[in-house]
Design an enzyme around this catalytic site. Structure first.
Site, PDB file in Angstrom:
ATOM      1  CD  GLU A 107      -2.979  -1.118   2.346  1.00  0.00           C
ATOM      2  OE1 GLU A 107      -2.510  -0.098   3.062  1.00  0.00           O
ATOM      3  OE2 GLU A 107      -3.944  -1.856   2.313  1.00  0.00           O
ATOM      4  CD  GLU A 148      -3.319  -6.144   4.075  1.00  0.00           C
ATOM      5  OE1 GLU A 148      -4.372  -5.839   4.899  1.00  0.00           O
ATOM      6  OE2 GLU A 148      -2.561  -5.718   4.512  1.00  0.00           O
TER       7      GLU A 148
HETATM    8  C1  FCB Z   1      -4.601  -2.276   5.637  1.00  0.00           C
HETATM    9  C2  FCB Z   1      -2.559  -2.729   5.731  1.00  0.00           C
HETATM   10  C3  FCB Z   1      -2.715  -3.477   7.377  1.00  0.00           C
HETATM   11  C4  FCB Z   1      -4.102  -4.372   8.228  1.00  0.00           C
HETATM   12  C5  FCB Z   1      -5.333  -3.681   7.467  1.00  0.00           C
HETATM   13  C6  FCB Z   1      -6.198  -3.695   8.687  1.00  0.00           C
HETATM   14  O1  FCB Z   1      -4.736  -1.621   4.923  1.00  0.00           O
HETATM   15  O2  FCB Z   1      -2.307  -3.170   5.058  1.00  0.00           O
HETATM   16  O3  FCB Z   1      -1.465  -3.466   7.660  1.00  0.00           O
HETATM   17  O4  FCB Z   1      -3.195  -2.585   9.217  1.00  0.00           O
HETATM   18  O5  FCB Z   1      -5.066  -2.079   6.652  1.00  0.00           O
END
Ligand code: FCB
Length: 455
Positions: free
Chosen positions: A166, A358
């Site tokens: 990110e 994620e």
């Molecule tokens: C994302 C991050 C991760 C975590 C999630 C909830 O943006 O990459 O580290 O904090 O959110």
């Protein structure tokens, strides 16, 4: 009732990040990173939480890998603490730090779990922040050296690499908040461009390394963006938000270009230096093998007629909308947003290989029956998002795997330990891990390579 089956070989995984789980912040020669300093000095972390111990994964990884095995995950996405390997960000590697990751990786492999490494998940060695952070080309060089060392040392066993997690967050995000230095959004954009260059240089280093038979990609946090009315102003605002959040990073890594409309806006606002032709050539020669997608929620956009279309915060709808569902983070739950996003990336970016790196939900998690957290909200969230992913695969999207955030409850950055995302519960006083209902459900999904859905 419908039974959904995923493609053979689909990689079900779980994700964490070094700073959020490892603890052992000053052990075995590890250098300090910017978060170590922030938790000890900034006063900005909720409840004054510090992350010195976190989930103590540094000492408990064997137990944690046994839990992963029980869960059945095929792959574990984790990140490397750069300052554990190079305490000052560069120079000589710290053998104890290297040996920790050797043991972690070898234990995963011994248990049939594939290691997927994120090289950078926001924990910059503080010595590199001091010399200018991501605005500095010296830091870009240090990153490429660090990445090259990692490929050389671990590349025989690690076959999936992620250059960055990110980038928008730790460049434009951190700089516009002024969290680790002066508040300066212009610097954030310069940092972002440097990170893209560092990313391409790391790919180049990987492809010329000894063990270049694996795959390398990047993880972006991406959003479907929806105008909340049909007005042309709202639609224009949605195009701008999509450009800033999505295309500004998707275009360089997948098309070796920058979105012209957004570059024009940013240049007008910040008078940024022109993008050198050599950056574009570098990107063209070093494309990713896969795109990592982090997606939790969509963005809804609304522009009042008098509003400045470049005032991003004012365009995003922050207030909950009646009838919509939100997580404990205040993030909208909208599985169709994931579906729309995957279809759109597939169409606009020439059918890339994608992993969801994620996705998950923060819940209250306060109902525990017979030791099992009754996290029905998380279970339903995952079920709906998996269903959306399945629909996208059926439409032809080349989605190869799904990493749930997170394996276990952990340190949620500014929120400290107040937000729980884990499949496994962590008692931060005793470090005891316990199963949540969603973890049992996920175990079954992995076993079946699919699940049954009511509708
Ligand atoms: C994302 C991050 C991760 C975590 C999630 C909830 O943006 O990459 O580290 O904090 O959110």
């Amino acid at each position: 009732m419908r039974k959904l089956k995923f493609p053979a070989g689909f990689i079900w995984g779980a994700a964490t990040a070094s700073y959020q789980v490892e603890g052992a912040w000053n052990e075995d020669g590890k250098g300090e990173n910017i978060w170590d300093v922030a938790v000890h000095t900034s006063g900005k972390i909720k409840n004054g939480d510090t992350d010195d111990i976190a989930c103590d994964h540094y000492h408990r990884f064997i137990e944690d890998i046994a839990l992963m095995k029980q869960l059945g995950i095929k792959a574990y996405r984790f990140s490397i603490s750069w300052a554990r390997i190079f305490p000052s960000g560069k120079g000589d590697p710290n053998s104890k730090g290297v040996s920790f990751y050797d043991k972690l990786i070898n234990t995963l492999l011994d248990n049939g779990i594939e290691p997927v490494i994120t090289l950078f998940h926001w924990d910059l060695p503080v010595k590199l922040q001091v010399i200018g952070g991501w605005e500095s080309s010296e830091v870009v060089d240090a990153y490429v050296d660090y990445a090259s060392f990692m490929f050389r040392h671990f590349g025989d066993r690690v076959k999936k690499w992620i250059t960055f997690n990110e980038p928008i967050v730790f460049t434009i995000g951190f700089y516009s908040e002024g969290f680790f230095g002066e508040k300066n959004i212009r610097s954030g954009f310069i940092a972002a461009r440097n990170v893209i260059v560092a990313h391409a240089k790391a790919i180049r280093a990987y492809r010329s390394s000894l063990h270049s038979d694996g795959k390398i990609g990047i993880t972006l946090d991406l959003f479907s963006v929806y105008p909340i009315t049909d007005s042309s102003l709202d639609k224009t605002a949605a195009v701008i938000i999509d450009g800033l959040f999505n295309r500004l990073f998707l275009d360089p890594v997948l098309k070796a270009s920058y979105p012209k409309d957004i570059v024009r806006i940013l240049n007008d606002l910040f008078n940024l230096p022109a993008i050198p032709e050599e950056d574009l050539l570098l990107l063209k020669d070093n494309k990713i093998d896969f795109l990592g997608v982090n997606n939790y929620r969509p963005h809804r956009v609304h522009a009042e007629s008098h509003q400045d279309l470049t005032d991003v915060e004012a365009l995003l709808v922050h207030e909950p909308i009646e009838g919509y569902q939100y997580s404990e983070m205040g993030w909208e739950v909208f599985p169709d947003g994931l579906y729309d996003l995957l279809i759109r990336i597939d169409k606009d970016y020439n059918h890339p290989v994608i992993y969801i790196t994620e996705n998950g939900m923060a819940c209250k998690d306060d109902i525990i029956v017979d030791g099992i957290v009754q996290d029905d909200d998380r279970l339903n969230y995952l079920k709906q998002y998996f269903e959306a992913a399945h629909r996208a695969i059926k439409e032809g999207v080349d989605l190869r795997g799904y990493f749930v955030w997170s394996l276990m409850d952990n340190f949620e950055w500014l929120e400290g330990f107040s937000k729980r995302f884990g499949l496994l519960r962590v008692d931060f006083k005793t470090q005891e891990r316990s199963w949540k209902k969603s973890a049992y459900w996920y175990q079954d999904v992995i076993k079946q390579n699919g699940f049954t859905i009511e509708k």
